[in-house]
Design a protein around this motif. Sequence first.
Motif, PDB file in Angstrom:
ATOM      1  N   LEU A 468      -9.865   0.403  -0.314  1.00 36.09           N
ATOM      2  CA  LEU A 468      -9.231  -0.823  -0.760  1.00 36.09           C
ATOM      3  C   LEU A 468      -8.086  -0.559  -1.731  1.00 36.09           C
ATOM      4  O   LEU A 468      -7.410  -1.496  -2.148  1.00 36.09           O
ATOM      5  N   ASN A 469      -7.912   0.712  -2.098  1.00 39.22           N
ATOM      6  CA  ASN A 469      -6.823   1.094  -3.001  1.00 39.22           C
ATOM      7  C   ASN A 469      -6.239   2.403  -2.490  1.00 39.22           C
ATOM      8  O   ASN A 469      -6.933   3.423  -2.430  1.00 39.22           O
ATOM      9  N   ARG A 470      -4.960   2.400  -2.125  1.00 32.07           N
ATOM     10  CA  ARG A 470      -4.378   3.588  -1.517  1.00 32.07           C
ATOM     11  C   ARG A 470      -4.248   4.741  -2.495  1.00 32.07           C
ATOM     12  O   ARG A 470      -3.991   5.869  -2.090  1.00 32.07           O
ATOM     13  N   HIS A 471      -4.417   4.460  -3.791  1.00 34.81           N
ATOM     14  CA  HIS A 471      -4.329   5.515  -4.796  1.00 34.81           C
ATOM     15  C   HIS A 471      -5.689   6.125  -5.109  1.00 34.81           C
ATOM     16  O   HIS A 471      -5.786   7.012  -5.956  1.00 34.81           O
ATOM     17  N   ARG A 472      -6.750   5.645  -4.443  1.00 33.50           N
ATOM     18  CA  ARG A 472      -8.099   6.176  -4.694  1.00 33.50           C
ATOM     19  C   ARG A 472      -8.716   6.621  -3.382  1.00 33.50           C
ATOM     20  O   ARG A 472      -8.295   6.227  -2.294  1.00 33.50           O
TER      21      ARG A 472
END
Length: 503
Positions: A468-472
């Motif tokens: 749900l988060n492209r940075h995680r």
Amino acid sequence: LLSPSQPLFCPPDTAWTSVQHNGSHLVSVKSSNGESPHPVFFKYTASMDQLQAVIDDADHCQQKLTFHCKKSRLSTPHDGTPVSWWVGRTNETHTYWGGSLPDAQKCTCGLEGNCIDSQYYCNCDADRNEWTSNTVVLSHKKHLPVTQVVMRDTGRPHSEVAYTLGPLLCSGDNSFWNSASFNTETSYLHFPTFRGELSGDVSFFFKTTAFSGVFVENLGITDFIRLELRAPAEVTFSFDVGNGPCEVTVQSPTPFNDNRWHHVRAERNVKEASLQVDQLPRETQTAPADGHARLQLNSQLFVGGTASRQRGFLGCIRSLRLNALALDLEERATVTPGVEPGCLGHCSSYGHLCRNGGRCREKRRGIECDCTFSAYDGPFCENEISAYFGAGSSVIYDFQHYNDTFSKNSSSFVALFHEDLTLMGEMATLSFRTTEMPSLLLYVSSFYEEYLSVILAPNGSLQISYKLNRHREPDVFNFGFKNLADGQLHQVKINREAAVVFV
């Protein structure tokens, strides 16, 4: 009783009567100069008396209302006062929206707990400065059809509402499953005198294990009419119009008291009397050429018993019609001792209608086919909704151009399905059967490297991944309780609400 000009469309499994109105187009509501917009009145292609007849005779009716809102609420936040509502057939005002109980002032998402903002019971009440939408289905028959929709919260800057109201749709025969169970030989229902002086007909279904019993009886001073199960394999229609008793009998090679539904139709006119049971040959009796012809009755009509309370019927009677007019057995049974509304055991007669592995579920008014463990859908599990995937094959759906549909209607709607839209939750259900592992079952991705994947791991266990988060890194859920690549049908349901996932 619509005129021939009224449209009727018949999908493969369900026939719907569709009654159109004059407002099927998209209605845009926006205040001008601070004044409240004028409400829209809907006029149907049938009169209100015709509409009521259609609704009363139908087993189910519904109307779909799709509305889009931007900074426009259905109710005010401080005290819940409705600022939007709809009006039904008898000019009563309603503030509930599709699937909700009357006067609950909630939308369907509020009842299901999946509105875009959990503080509100409707998406529009979140009062966002962006387009949100709800599609609701109104199905309380007593309130239909919708005759007016009022949206009043459009006086603030940038407030706007648009909606479409679908046609009135009705399906089923309300009288077909209308039934009563007779539990004692002295119990009966009574109705007004049967009117069939020169001609008349009676039809119904029955189900019993008893050896005999009277279905219907109506007496006069000397005249009478009676339908009865005289023996386990014998149904008799008897009457007297002044020429002496006359009988018409249908005999069956197999017993009628097998606890399965059987259909009876009896008819009398000045020329002959006839009786048919199920698909057995129709039996007739010719009337005397110079005899009496007028049937004169003066007592109440007894159903499930007789005036003498002898030879009463034990079992169920359903869909009773006199001269093609249905009698409400269930309503009368609720206030009659020894008689109960409804019947059980429909699956024994109609369970074969559930095809392709569908399971018959008993209902008080009929049956329901459960297609959960079938690769088919529809009322009788006949609509194939599955596909066979060979090695390396897949089906891809691309949703990125959905905003084109709305841009044709209103430029304001482009934002409704813009690529920046972030979903706060979703529900996904799929069934599968395979012996291959590993296998990719479902993959859903966004424009920003967010995704949901459902796979079978090399050991056959279920693995669900959310990013749900492209940075995680993605969140991975493993369900290793069994090998699901066993060739059996399995169903997976996924419901995400923000950061909480139910599987």
